[in-house]
Design an enzyme around this catalytic site. Structure first.
Site, mmCIF file in Angstrom:
data_model
loop_
_atom_site.group_PDB
_atom_site.id
_atom_site.type_symbol
_atom_site.label_atom_id
_atom_site.label_comp_id
_atom_site.label_asym_id
_atom_site.label_seq_id
_atom_site.Cartn_x
_atom_site.Cartn_y
_atom_site.Cartn_z
ATOM 1 N N TYR A 123 22.999 51.592 4.837
ATOM 2 C CA TYR A 123 22.762 50.699 3.696
ATOM 3 C C TYR A 123 21.538 49.807 3.895
ATOM 4 O O TYR A 123 21.220 49.005 3.033
ATOM 5 C CB TYR A 123 23.996 49.829 3.447
ATOM 6 N N LYS A 170 31.825 57.679 14.642
ATOM 7 C CA LYS A 170 31.597 59.110 14.858
ATOM 8 C C LYS A 170 30.685 59.189 16.092
ATOM 9 O O LYS A 170 29.623 59.813 16.086
ATOM 10 C CB LYS A 170 30.941 59.701 13.596
ATOM 11 N N ASP A 203 36.789 60.988 11.114
ATOM 12 C CA ASP A 203 37.446 62.114 10.424
ATOM 13 C C ASP A 203 38.934 62.149 10.750
ATOM 14 O O ASP A 203 39.790 62.268 9.863
ATOM 15 C CB ASP A 203 36.765 63.450 10.766
ATOM 16 N N ASP A 227 32.924 51.513 3.922
ATOM 17 C CA ASP A 227 32.915 51.642 2.466
ATOM 18 C C ASP A 227 33.918 52.715 2.045
ATOM 19 O O ASP A 227 34.773 52.513 1.172
ATOM 20 C CB ASP A 227 31.484 52.026 2.035
ATOM 21 N N ASP A 231 38.165 52.295 0.654
ATOM 22 C CA ASP A 231 38.669 52.837 -0.619
ATOM 23 C C ASP A 231 39.853 53.756 -0.378
ATOM 24 O O ASP A 231 40.796 53.784 -1.169
ATOM 25 C CB ASP A 231 37.565 53.592 -1.357
#
Ligand code: NAI
Length: 327
Positions: A123, A170, A203, A227, A231
């Site tokens: 971002y 990750k 993941d 982000d 959600d």
């Protein structure tokens, strides 16, 4: 007495704001609200959706409760939310996700707090077109930002009686960038021996969240995974409020938008705005009042008084009055 900026927004913003102000008054917390308008309606009068006076007000009061604002599409205005985060360096994005009584969701007893780094990662907006067929986007992770968000997550865990912080990365693939984020989390974890620490790859985290969300307590993530995963967590139970917190300032707001389709009809559900206000009261040290409001909201929902969006037939003001009555 507390001085707090109240950003009224537009659409259903004013209705849910009035509901929350009424409920906080009923619980007896003494707040002087510095009311500031922002959003679509303000553009017509002042030319921009977020005038400087709003930012000045938050800087003065250090804390704001914000209702949703409409972001005009394609008119060249920066989102009010993005601008606020930048201007006030609100580096921590905090999203608690938990079940509410009498509202059917896929899972029960979910109680997860997502702590998302809010300033860097992909971002940072460093992108370039290498050639016609290739674009490049740079992921920035710094030690300073990673350590301060890890510190924030552990500190939040201590202050809110949480048991564990789980860092999500990750780092097996992004060895340097996510590796640095992970290293910083490991380092900060050592300072908090009473809070459990766990590491998981993003993941696997998503799969585990969908299979058994109850195993998670507090999640700590860099911006992009934060982000997406926040959600996902909101989807498990219906996300309510978000807090954007920085070193000096904090802004609390509901997750939803300005709902122009039901604006001005007394149909809006003020619960998400209320839950944001509860987090705000906690930050201000008004923990007893916050707990009282939460339990009044829970009692109201249990008694079957619900707005239409969650399967009831109460209006916004009927729901608000029912909460006030229980206080
Ligand atoms: P939205 O969340 O406003 O509405 C989606 C649907 O949910 C609508 O059917 C609406 O009636 C319903 N809904 C939302 N909140 C509700 C509530 N409290 N009670 C009852 N029903 C509710 O999302 P949408 O339509 O995508 O966005 C509308 C505007 O809000 C856009 O301009 C968007 O940019 C802005 N927005 C602002 C946010 C903020 O200020 N933080 C966040 C998200 C969207």
């Amino acid at each position: 007495m507390h001085n707090i900026t109240l950003i009224k927004g537009d659409g259903i913003g004013p209705e849910i704001t009035d509901a929350v102000v009424k409920i906080i008054k009923a619980v007896g917390v003494d707040i002087v609200w510095d009311i500031q308008t922002a959003g679509a309606d303000v553009i017509e009068k002042e030319g921009v959706p977020l005038p400087q006076r709003v930012i000045d007000s938050v800087k003065r009061n250090k804390i704001a409760l914000k209702s949703p604002v409409t972001t005009p599409i394609g008119k060249g205005f920066r989102s009010v939310n993005v601008q606020l985060r930048k201007e006030l360096d609100l580096y921590a994005n905090l999203r608690p996700c938990y079940n509410l009584p009498n509202i059917e969701t896929r899972y029960e007893n979910v109680d997860i707090v997502v702590v998302r780094e809010n300033t860097e990662d992909l971002y940072a907006g460093i992108e370039r077109q290498v050639d016609e067929n290739t674009a490049e986007s740079i992921k920035i992770i710094t030690r300073a930002a990673s350590e301060r968000i890890a510190e924030f997550a552990f500190d939040y865990a201590v202050k809110n009686n949480r048991k564990e912080v789980c860092v999500v990365t990750k780092a097996n693939i992004c060895k340097l960038s996510d590796g640095l984020f992970l290293d910083c989390a490991r380092k900060i974890a050592k300072k908090y021996p009473n809070i459990g620490f766990r590491e998981i790859l993003v993941d696997n985290c998503c799969m585990q969240l969908v299979q058994n969300p109850n195993q998670f307590d507090t999640l700590l993530l860099p911006n992009l995974y934060g982000d997406i995963v926040s959600d996902l967590c909101a989807g498990l139970v219906g996300g309510l409020g978000i807090a954007h917190i920085g070193k000096d300032y904090a802004v609390f707001e509901p997750v939803h938008g300005s709902a122009p389709d039901i604006a001005g009809q007394d149909k809006a559900n003020p619960t998400a705005m209320l839950m944001s206000a509860i987090e705000m009261l906690n930050l201000k040290g008004e923990t007893t009042a916050a707990a009282k409001i939460k339990s009044a909201v829970f009692e109201t929902l249990k008694s079957g008084i619900k707005t239409a969006d969650i399967g009831g037939n109460a209006s916004c003001s009927e729901f608000t009055n029912a909460v006030v009555q229980r206080l």
